[in-house]
Design a protein around this motif. Structure first.
Motif, mmCIF file in Angstrom:
data_model
loop_
_atom_site.group_PDB
_atom_site.id
_atom_site.type_symbol
_atom_site.label_atom_id
_atom_site.label_comp_id
_atom_site.label_asym_id
_atom_site.label_seq_id
_atom_site.Cartn_x
_atom_site.Cartn_y
_atom_site.Cartn_z
ATOM 1 N N SER A 85 -50.179 -25.273 37.622
ATOM 2 C CA SER A 85 -50.136 -24.731 36.264
ATOM 3 C C SER A 85 -51.083 -23.552 36.104
ATOM 4 O O SER A 85 -52.233 -23.604 36.527
ATOM 5 C CB SER A 85 -50.516 -25.844 35.295
ATOM 6 N N GLY A 86 -50.573 -22.488 35.509
ATOM 7 C CA GLY A 86 -51.397 -21.315 35.272
ATOM 8 C C GLY A 86 -51.501 -20.409 36.483
ATOM 9 O O GLY A 86 -52.128 -19.359 36.420
ATOM 10 N N GLY B 39 -42.203 -28.120 22.845
ATOM 11 C CA GLY B 39 -43.292 -27.220 23.210
ATOM 12 C C GLY B 39 -43.025 -26.435 24.476
ATOM 13 O O GLY B 39 -43.808 -25.572 24.840
ATOM 14 N N ASN C 86 -44.946 -23.730 31.253
ATOM 15 C CA ASN C 86 -45.715 -24.858 30.734
ATOM 16 C C ASN C 86 -44.993 -26.196 30.827
ATOM 17 O O ASN C 86 -45.512 -27.203 30.377
ATOM 18 C CB ASN C 86 -46.226 -24.582 29.319
#
Lengths: 343, 543
Positions: free
Chosen positions: B224-225, B53, B45
């Motif tokens: 991303s992902g 985070g 992430n």
């Protein structure tokens, strides 16, 4: 046929109706995410975080503010088109939606195409010969489809067609490692690569789609096939069909020209419902095939209390529901002129 | 060249029998087969480990794309697999370092030819800026730096271009090891500063998406992902050039799919596979499994002393005698890991951690202890675990529930979602009986005890409060392992942990990695991330 201005008026009226619904959704999704148990600041502070560092993160996330202030900030951002940042994936929510929604739409779209290609003929055949072997076959296929959990069907297909036979490409997402994703126009890989004139990539993207689409399609067979059968049976018992039959029309033209056109309305309603439902609910298929869709993202976000992502997801789905319902209504007026007159 | 033509060229060259995946777009494919495909279940992430985070799997970007001042050497474990070596500090960006006599000043000399990927030389100013960033941004990086007594920007001094100095408030054996963590990376400060803004003085937005280090790889592409693509930095100065020119990391959430991919050979390496797959795949010969016990990490059952019955030591001991250790090890760990029960009683305690506690499943003894306690008729309590850990925690909780019922302790199992877990278990410490899995990065027993046995510290979710223990940890945390007080202090800590048993060790988990037999030289690291740099692809023998 309904005249154009009438249809425009209907669309405008529908859109107007959607506004209170969307305002409601914005409020409810905000409150619900805050009502979730869990403290995102503590979670995202990561391992070995001290209480000061958790507070620090709470401040950067704006979570130290009272709820009404947070809500106003959220609405203000929303108006400017800023949906916030998804902390769990580190991307702006808008970017995530832009990347994942097409992935889900593409998968669901192909799944429904497959589903319709199987379910419609099956339903029509079953209705035209009730209680025959075709009817029983139809019942068996749809019951099996709906009662097998999707993760099982998915894994079984992967095992058979990828692991054992090696026919399917590696289930590693939307495109095989050999290929680059096509330049983004619509976000649908198959369409984009066709637009770019790259047939090979289009074929590769299509190949990645086959197994997950079939997995999902098997699950959605049941409502479509059953609805087709039920609607067709009802119509075939109608007086106009008897008249048509008495008038000596061929079985074929009677079945497809007259009966099907009348029976298709409830089927389209079902399709719309199935489509919107599967779009957000195919988490398990997404996981098995590493499909970067919207469902698994939303579930992950929910688990870690990623507020912005959950709110963005709910809002996007709400807008999508409104759009799909609108499209169905318009389709209705195209198929059945009577409906247009009434509205 | 069109991509299609390129593929034709490639297929004529190498694809065929092996059909290994190649990226068509590979810009410079000098040595064929320089691409490594790995899969993992979690998602990256951020590319910036200092950002708030940033999740654990993203730490591997820091490991592979950045350099630290120092690193650890490699040792061979008993089973022949490789592990980093906590006892052997080695140069990375710093070629030499000097510790002052009082241990409070560390002076590092930077490598002469080290450059960032944009060609700028690595200077002491870059090191200072990077360390300032880590101690200022807050969150996990700041906490990890503080573990090495690195807390204030004033502690870091760029003496000249190639000399960097750290001033410590007190000598600490943890400082140098702390500099090997993925947190203590060196960032291209000039480039970063050119992307900093008033609101974002540390360029977190830019570093979130760009790797600007001097490391062996850079992130070439991040979807991303979906995937992350590393490209090798051919000018890497801090070690032998990695074999892989390009590494594709795909995110595949389903464990079954990951397993199929690595068995079929479409992925050459699968990170962090579940113990069940590890134990099954070990049987076959298609895939090689490396299973390394995670140092300084334990899966434990915690009895929270805020819950009244657990204030009675005999109750805690009774539970420790009632846990079905072997069944848990078989059904939750699938035999992967190291048993932490059945150690010898009444013997001198070795100063090693973790070590098997003398408890084992003995219901007779547990019942006796319960009868002597203030709760002979038992009591009711909830047994909680983190849903994110369900793979091992669910079967473990069920087995414990069954056993405790036999000594009169009735349990209800509570499954707590991830976001909530940290708050209730670690921050509020309000769960009476729960499963916990803390592991310390820095591998000394006192470091584990500092986090897990000192009142108020994050991982002491049992609320264990013993002044003697607190004093021991305070006295031991910074002193050298060669200090005469060190061994007796650690022995006493372990003795207290066994006697007071606020945390009941179940087993030491292992980190399992599955790879094609051609892949070699995989090294286990305490941070549990895949270090791509030493991996050899073994392609040469196939050609």
């Amino acid at each position: 046929m309904m005249n154009t201005s009438g249809r425009t008026r209907m669309i405008a009226y529908r859109l107007l109706q959607a506004i209170p619904a969307i305002i409601g959704i914005v409020i409810v999704s905000f409150i619900l995410t805050r009502a979730l148990p869990g403290d995102p600041a503590a979670y995202f502070a990561g391992p070995a975080a001290s209480s000061e560092s958790i507070e620090q993160i709470r401040r950067t996330m704006g979570l130290d503010q009272p709820l009404p202030v947070q809500f106003l900030a959220y609405v203000k951002d929303l108006v400017t088109g800023d949906l916030g940042h998804s902390i769990s994936t580190g991307q702006p929510v808008l970017t995530e939606l832009g990347a994942r929604l097409p992935a889900s739409l593409e998968l669901t779209g192909f799944a429904l195409l497959f589903s319709m290609a199987v379910a419609l003929p099956l339903g029509i055949l079953a209705a035209s010969r009730p209680n025959s072997w075709v009817d029983h076959l139809c019942r068996f296929v749809v019951t099996a489809g709906v009662s097998l959990p999707v993760f099982f069907t998915g894994l079984a297909l992967v095992y058979l067609f990828y692991y054992l036979l090696g026919w399917a490409p590696s289930p590693m997402g939307r495109i095989d490692i050999l290929y680059l994703s096509p330049p983004k126009i619509t976000g649908f890989y198959v369409i984009d690569s066709l637009l770019a004139g790259d047939l090979e990539t289009a074929r590769a993207a299509l190949a990645q789609l086959i197994l997950p689409a079939i997995t999902l399609g098997l699950f959605t067979l049941a409502p479509i096939a059953r609805m087709t059968r039920a609607a067709m049976i009802q119509i075939l018992e109608g007086e106009f069909v008897r008249t048509a039959r008495a008038a000596g029309l061929s079985r074929r033209s009677m079945l497809y020209t007259y009966a099907l056109r009348n029976a298709i309305l409830p089927v389209i309603t079902t399709l719309g419902m199935v489509f919107s439902f599967t779009l957000g609910a195919n988490v398990l298929v997404e996981k098995v095939f590493a499909w970067p869709g919207i469902g698994s993202w939303a579930v992950e976000a929910l688990v870690v209390s990623d507020y912005a992502a959950v709110q963005g997801f709910v809002l996007a789905m709400a807008l999508l529901f409104v759009t799909i319902n609108l499209v169905i209504d318009i389709l209705y007026t195209l198929i059945d002129p009577r409906l247009g007159m009434e509205s | 060249m069109k991509r299609r033509d390129f593929l034709k060229g490639v297929s004529a060259m190498t694809i065929g029998a092996s059909a290994l995946p190649f990226l068509k777009s590979l810009p410079a494919m000098g040595a064929p087969g320089g691409t490594l495909v790995t899969v993992m279940g979690s998602t990256i992430n951020s590319l910036d480990i200092h950002r708030s985070g940033t999740n654990r799997p993203s730490y591997q970007v820091a490991v592979n794309c950045y350099d630290r001042l120092v690193t650890f050497g490699t040792k061979t474990l008993e089973d022949g697999s490789l592990s980093y070596d906590y006892d052997e500090l080695q140069p990375e960006l710093a070629t030499e370092w000097e510790v002052s006599d009082d241990g409070r000043t560390l002076t590092f000399t930077l490598r002469e030819n080290a450059t960032f990927q944009d060609g700028a030389p690595v200077t002491a100013a870059d090191v200072k800026w990077s360390f300032d960033r880590a101690v200022t941004l807050g969150g996990f990086p700041t906490a990890q730096m503080a573990a090495g007594s690195l807390e204030q920007p004033e502690q870091f001094e760029a003496v000249d271009a190639r000399t960097f100095r750290i001033h410590l408030p007190h000598a600490s054996k943890l400082t140098l090891p702390d500099l090997t963590t993925p947190i203590a990376i060196v960032i291209n400060s000039e480039l970063a500063k050119s992307h900093a803004t008033e609101d974002d003085p540390w360029a977190t937005e830019y570093l979130h998406r760009n790797t600007i280090g001097s490391g062996a790889f850079s992130v070439e592409r991040w979807d991303s992902g979906q995937q992350l693509v590393y490209a090798r930095n051919d000018d890497w100065a801090c070690g032998p050039l990695p074999e892989a020119q390009q590494v594709i990391l795909r995110e595949v959430p389903s464990t079954s799919t990951r397993r199929a991919l690595v068995e079929r050979g479409d992925a050459q390496l699968s990170q962090d596979i579940p113990p069940k797959d590890a134990s099954e795949l070990t049987q076959g010969d298609q895939v090689e499994i490396v299973s390394t016990p995670i140092e300084n990490c334990l899966h434990v059952l915690c009895t929270n002393l805020d819950f009244e019955p657990f204030q009675d030591r005999q109750v805690r001991q009774a539970i420790a005698w009632a846990v079905p250790y072997q069944a848990i090890f078989d059904n939750a760990a699938y035999g992967q890991g190291v048993p932490m029960w059945g150690g010898a009683e009444d013997e001198a305690i070795e100063p090693v951690w973790p070590q098997p506690f003398p408890y084992q499943e003995n219901l007779e003894r547990a019942r006796e202890l319960m009868a002597q306690s203030a709760y002979p008729d038992g009591f009711e309590v909830s047994l909680s675990f983190d849903l994110g850990q369900a793979a091992w925690a669910e079967p473990t909780a069920l087995l414990i529930q069954e056993s405790l019922a036999q000594i009169g302790i009735r349990t209800q199992i509570e499954r707590i979602p991830g976001a909530n877990w940290r708050t209730v278990a670690l921050v509020e410490k309000s769960l009476p009986l729960h499963l916990e899995n803390f592991g310390g990065w820095l591998n000394t027993p006192d470091y584990y005890f500092y986090w897990a046995y000192v009142h108020g510290n994050l991982f002491n979710s049992s609320n264990y409060d013993n002044p003697e223990m607190a004093q021991l940890v305070e006295d031991t945390l910074y002193i050298a392992q060669s200090d005469p007080a060190y061994v007796p202090n650690v022995q006493r800590m372990i003795e207290l942990a066994i006697e007071d048993i606020p945390r009941i060790p179940l087993y030491q988990p292992s980190l399992n990695v599955a790879m094609q037999p051609s892949i070699d030289n995989y090294v286990y690291w305490y941070h549990r991330q895949l270090d791509l740099r030493p991996l050899t692809l073994g392609r040469a023998e196939n050609e």
